[in-house]
Design a protein around this motif. Structure first.
Motif, PDB file in Angstrom:
ATOM      1  N   PHE A  29     -25.495   2.570  -1.667  1.00  0.00           N
ATOM      2  CA  PHE A  29     -25.772   2.367  -0.244  1.00  0.00           C
ATOM      3  C   PHE A  29     -27.164   1.787   0.019  1.00  0.00           C
ATOM      4  O   PHE A  29     -27.375   1.131   1.043  1.00  0.00           O
ATOM      5  CB  PHE A  29     -25.628   3.679   0.507  1.00  0.00           C
ATOM      6  N   TYR A  32     -27.893  -1.355   2.088  1.00  0.00           N
ATOM      7  CA  TYR A  32     -26.749  -1.690   2.924  1.00  0.00           C
ATOM      8  C   TYR A  32     -26.881  -1.060   4.303  1.00  0.00           C
ATOM      9  O   TYR A  32     -27.633  -0.107   4.506  1.00  0.00           O
ATOM     10  CB  TYR A  32     -25.454  -1.172   2.300  1.00  0.00           C
ATOM     11  N   VAL A  34     -24.583   1.076   6.849  1.00  0.00           N
ATOM     12  CA  VAL A  34     -23.393   1.925   6.800  1.00  0.00           C
ATOM     13  C   VAL A  34     -23.076   2.376   8.214  1.00  0.00           C
ATOM     14  O   VAL A  34     -23.960   2.806   8.948  1.00  0.00           O
ATOM     15  CB  VAL A  34     -23.606   3.146   5.896  1.00  0.00           C
ATOM     16  N   ALA A  98     -19.352  -0.275   5.093  1.00  0.00           N
ATOM     17  CA  ALA A  98     -20.650  -0.689   4.572  1.00  0.00           C
ATOM     18  C   ALA A  98     -20.684  -2.193   4.396  1.00  0.00           C
ATOM     19  O   ALA A  98     -19.651  -2.842   4.180  1.00  0.00           O
ATOM     20  CB  ALA A  98     -20.932   0.000   3.230  1.00  0.00           C
ATOM     21  N   TYR A 103     -19.639  -5.647   8.081  1.00  0.00           N
ATOM     22  CA  TYR A 103     -19.102  -4.510   7.321  1.00  0.00           C
ATOM     23  C   TYR A 103     -17.942  -5.019   6.468  1.00  0.00           C
ATOM     24  O   TYR A 103     -16.850  -5.289   6.967  1.00  0.00           O
ATOM     25  CB  TYR A 103     -18.647  -3.412   8.270  1.00  0.00           C
TER      26      TYR A 103
END
Length: 116
Positions: A29, A32, A34, A98, A103
């Motif tokens: 993650f 990124y 999220v 994510a 996304y």
């Protein structure tokens, strides 16, 4: 292969709380964005909350601000959505997603049902 797995959904009475988790595999993650989204029966999917790793910026839709909190655990590569003061209108399938811009990766969703 990237997988996002949501958990923590269930049936709760109005005013109650749930904590959703989104665990990632095949993707870290860090770096990124999220987000949590939800889709109620007969309605379009809507954005609920989001977190950007860089700068740790948080975003919420107006209907959940002050009741929901998005957070992350870097060590567990997991993002959470703490949902308090739940209302029947929060009933929906909740998805995490994510991406680096858009996304691109989505989980399969977890059902949240709030009874009145």
């Amino acid at each position: 292969q990237v997988q996002l797995v949501e958990s923590g959904g269930g049936l709760v009475q109005a005013g109650g709380s749930l904590r959703l988790s989104c665990a990632a595999s095949g993707l870290t993650f860090s770096g990124y964005g999220v987000g949590w989204f939800r889709q109620a029966p007969g309605k379009e999917r809507e954005f609920v909350a989001g977190i950007r790793w860089i700068g740790h910026t948080l975003h919420y839709t107006d209907s959940v601000r002050g009741r929901f909190t998005i957070s992350r655990d870097n060590a567990k590569n997991t993002v959470y959505l703490q949902m308090n003061s739940l209302k029947p209108e929060d009933t929906a399938v909740y998805y995490c997603a994510a991406g680096l811009g858009e996304y691109n990766y989505w989980g399969q969703g977890t059902q949240v049902t709030v009874s009145s």
